[in-house]
Design a protein around this motif. Structure first.
Motif, PDB file in Angstrom:
ATOM      1  N   THR A  50       0.804  -1.215   0.000  1.00 31.67           N
ATOM      2  CA  THR A  50       0.000   0.000   0.000  1.00 31.67           C
ATOM      3  C   THR A  50       0.841   1.271   0.000  1.00 31.67           C
ATOM      4  O   THR A  50       0.518   2.236  -0.706  1.00 31.67           O
ATOM      5  CB  THR A  50      -0.941   0.014   1.217  1.00 31.67           C
ATOM      6  N   LYS A  51       1.915   1.286   0.770  1.00 33.80           N
ATOM      7  CA  LYS A  51       2.692   2.516   0.931  1.00 33.80           C
ATOM      8  C   LYS A  51       3.796   2.677  -0.112  1.00 33.80           C
ATOM      9  O   LYS A  51       4.111   3.797  -0.512  1.00 33.80           O
ATOM     10  CB  LYS A  51       3.308   2.561   2.339  1.00 33.80           C
ATOM     11  N   GLY A  54       1.392   1.220  -3.776  1.00 36.40           N
ATOM     12  CA  GLY A  54       0.274   2.152  -3.866  1.00 36.40           C
ATOM     13  C   GLY A  54      -0.873   1.657  -4.733  1.00 36.40           C
ATOM     14  O   GLY A  54      -1.077   0.453  -4.890  1.00 36.40           O
ATOM     15  N   ALA A 287      -7.074   5.223  -3.975  1.00 40.95           N
ATOM     16  CA  ALA A 287      -6.451   5.031  -2.660  1.00 40.95           C
ATOM     17  C   ALA A 287      -5.437   3.903  -2.772  1.00 40.95           C
ATOM     18  O   ALA A 287      -4.948   3.595  -3.860  1.00 40.95           O
ATOM     19  CB  ALA A 287      -7.503   4.738  -1.591  1.00 40.95           C
ATOM     20  N   GLU A 288      -5.147   3.262  -1.653  1.00 42.50           N
ATOM     21  CA  GLU A 288      -4.087   2.264  -1.605  1.00 42.50           C
ATOM     22  C   GLU A 288      -4.581   0.828  -1.761  1.00 42.50           C
ATOM     23  O   GLU A 288      -3.781  -0.097  -1.823  1.00 42.50           O
ATOM     24  CB  GLU A 288      -3.340   2.384  -0.271  1.00 42.50           C
ATOM     25  N   ALA A 290      -6.136  -1.134   0.404  1.00 39.24           N
ATOM     26  CA  ALA A 290      -5.697  -1.908   1.563  1.00 39.24           C
ATOM     27  C   ALA A 290      -6.673  -3.037   1.890  1.00 39.24           C
ATOM     28  O   ALA A 290      -6.282  -4.206   1.981  1.00 39.24           O
ATOM     29  CB  ALA A 290      -5.523  -0.987   2.767  1.00 39.24           C
ATOM     30  N   TYR A 425     -15.183   1.883   3.367  1.00 33.05           N
ATOM     31  CA  TYR A 425     -13.897   2.083   2.686  1.00 33.05           C
ATOM     32  C   TYR A 425     -13.895   1.625   1.228  1.00 33.05           C
ATOM     33  O   TYR A 425     -13.005   2.020   0.471  1.00 33.05           O
ATOM     34  CB  TYR A 425     -12.797   1.298   3.429  1.00 33.05           C
ATOM     35  N   ARG A 429     -11.329   6.841  -1.116  1.00 30.15           N
ATOM     36  CA  ARG A 429      -9.987   7.351  -0.844  1.00 30.15           C
ATOM     37  C   ARG A 429      -9.478   6.998   0.548  1.00 30.15           C
ATOM     38  O   ARG A 429      -8.288   7.151   0.834  1.00 30.15           O
ATOM     39  CB  ARG A 429      -9.952   8.879  -1.036  1.00 30.15           C
ATOM     40  N   ASN A 430     -10.375   6.530   1.419  1.00 30.70           N
ATOM     41  CA  ASN A 430      -9.942   6.145   2.769  1.00 30.70           C
ATOM     42  C   ASN A 430      -9.616   4.665   2.898  1.00 30.70           C
ATOM     43  O   ASN A 430      -9.393   4.171   4.009  1.00 30.70           O
ATOM     44  CB  ASN A 430     -10.994   6.549   3.808  1.00 30.70           C
ATOM     45  N   VAL A 432      -7.064   2.788   3.030  1.00 31.98           N
ATOM     46  CA  VAL A 432      -5.625   2.929   3.201  1.00 31.98           C
ATOM     47  C   VAL A 432      -5.140   2.011   4.322  1.00 31.98           C
ATOM     48  O   VAL A 432      -5.924   1.502   5.135  1.00 31.98           O
ATOM     49  CB  VAL A 432      -5.242   4.395   3.513  1.00 31.98           C
TER      50      VAL A 432
END
Length: 460
Positions: A50-51, A54, A287-288, A290, A425, A429-430, A432
């Protein structure tokens, strides 16, 4: 009399053997949980996915980076074999952020709305498209309006049903307006479409997701609107006619080559019986990814890690698959099923995790009708071993990426987490890394590992 005593003795011996087997299974499941909850790697893998990688929308550089990450992670895991399975995926780009503005309200004047382009939306052009808003609650209502839709912006505003305890049922009861609504509106001459976000939460965060324009229908600008603004717009329409301007910058590009990431450990005694664990590698670009579905991917890899760390050599072949393109086409699932079915492989089980990284409640199942009742009965015999961990095995389907394996007549599972927060989620965009709880994620991985252990040991 002697024969009766012999029968009783044999029954007692069999019962003791079964009890010893259950005790051994219970001990191993406890060991599996201890391993994941103290030494598990899925949370750190998710953080990297995710980080560092992405967003991973099919056809994007992020998706390509995710494939490379998966390939390296699988190689490091020490599978007997690792390979990339090619598939051609659709390539849609969002471009600049979408916008929608009320332009004529006598009550509030002009107002920008919280919106996001739906995946598959058309491009509006630099000045956008403008039209009177028509609110509807269903696709059938659009069809009934017919020619009255021409030149208008159709606003689909049927909420997910909050009375549904199973939120996936609420989602299933509302999502048709997002997937097919804009196309039906475009077919009748609408210039744009606004769709209420697929969530029960009332907030300012719009949720994306796929919308399909097929049958030669030209894509129109199609956006999702936050639930707060959907309610506000609906209230305004009760008092006055509203016009909006919608701008999108989306475009379709040529299909692009991508890959499923696959690794397997060959079974020691029944190598032709395959147990698959998997999730989908792609995510929406907002978003990511997640919960959807980074969690499912790393939980699946954790299953293999558990077997490695505990020194369990599987009897049957364990195969981990990170599928590409679940979100807007399922090209990866199609490629895998076509390949596997073409080889006459036998998946005795496939377990998909694609409902978020929340506390696991059990597994839902499906199979070919000819074997389903028998297979489900066999699986449910393990429930006494799983109930101490809050898990059940029931009906309710598996997952979009494994359901195509039904012709192989194995039992297909979907990990069933507590779903009450998932649609807070989903495609937003949240979604994450910070919104995934480490322990809940690990409990899901442990649940999958325990089920795989039982299937591997006893067959299905």
């Amino acid at each position: 009399m002697k024969n009766t005593l012999l029968v009783i003795l044999l029954i007692l011996v069999a019962f003791q053997c079964l009890q010893a087997q259950d005790d051994e299974d219970a001990f191993k499941i406890r060991e599996i949980y201890d391993q994941v909850l103290t030494e598990g790697k899925c949370y750190s893998w998710l953080e990297y996915m995710t980080k560092t990688v992405g967003p991973r929308l099919s056809g994007s550089p992020g998706a390509a980076a995710a494939v490379e990450f998966g390939n390296q992670a699988f190689e490091a895991m020490g599978f007997d074999s690792v390979w990339l399975q090619p598939c051609m995926v659709p390539h849609w780009e969002r471009g600049k952020p979408a916008s929608a503005r009320i332009v004529n309200s006598s009550i509030i004047g002009t107002k920008d709305l919280e919106v996001i382009a739906l995946g598959g939306s058309g491009k509006s052009g630099s000045i956008g498209v403008s039209g009177e808003v028509i609110e509807v609650k269903s696709i059938d209502e659009v069809k009934e309006l017919g020619a009255k839709v021409k030149g208008k912006v159709v606003f689909f505003n049927r909420p997910m049903d909050p009375k549904q305890i199973k939120t996936f049922s609420a989602y299933g009861g509302a999502v048709d307006q997002r997937v097919h609504g804009p196309r039906e509106a475009a077919a009748l001459g609408a210039v744009g479409s606004i769709v209420r976000s697929m969530t029960t939460r009332i907030d300012d965060i719009p949720h994306s997701g796929v919308t399909y324009f097929k049958d030669g229908i030209q894509p129109i600008p199609a956006v999702a609107i936050s639930t707060n603004d959907a309610n506000m717009l609906s209230d305004l329409l009760k008092s006055e006619k509203i016009r909006v301007n919608v701008q999108t910058d989306c475009k379709w590009l040529e299909d692009k080559l991508s890959y499923n990431v696959i690794g397997e450990i060959r079974g020691a005694t029944h190598p032709n019986e395959i147990i698959l664990v998997g999730g989908h590698l792609d995510s929406w670009d907002v978003a990511e990814g997640a919960h959807d579905d980074g969690a499912g991917c790393v939980q699946s890899l954790e299953v293999i890690n558990v077997f490695k760390e505990l020194g369990i050599r599987p009897n049957r072949t364990l195969r981990c698959v990170w599928f590409m393109n679940e979100e807007n086409g399922q090209a990866g699932a199609i490629a895998y099923a076509d390949w596997s079915n073409g080889l006459n492989e036998r998946h005795i089980a496939a377990i998909e995790s694609d409902r978020g990284g929340f506390t696991p409640r059990g597994f839902t199942t499906e199979a070919d009708d000819s074997v389903y009742k028998e297979k489900l009965k066999l699986a449910k015999r393990w429930e006494p071993l799983l109930t101490p961990y809050g898990l059940t095995i029931g009906t309710g389907g598996s997952g979009a990426d494994v359901t195509r394996l039904k012709p192989q007549k194995g039992l297909l599972f979907g990990l069933r987490p507590d779903s009450q927060r998932y649609f807070d989620y989903h495609h937003a965009r949240n979604d994450v890394f910070e919104n995934v709880n480490r322990r809940e994620l690990e409990l899901g991985a442990a649940a999958m590992s325990a089920l795989v252990y039982l299937i591997d040991r006893h067959g299905l």
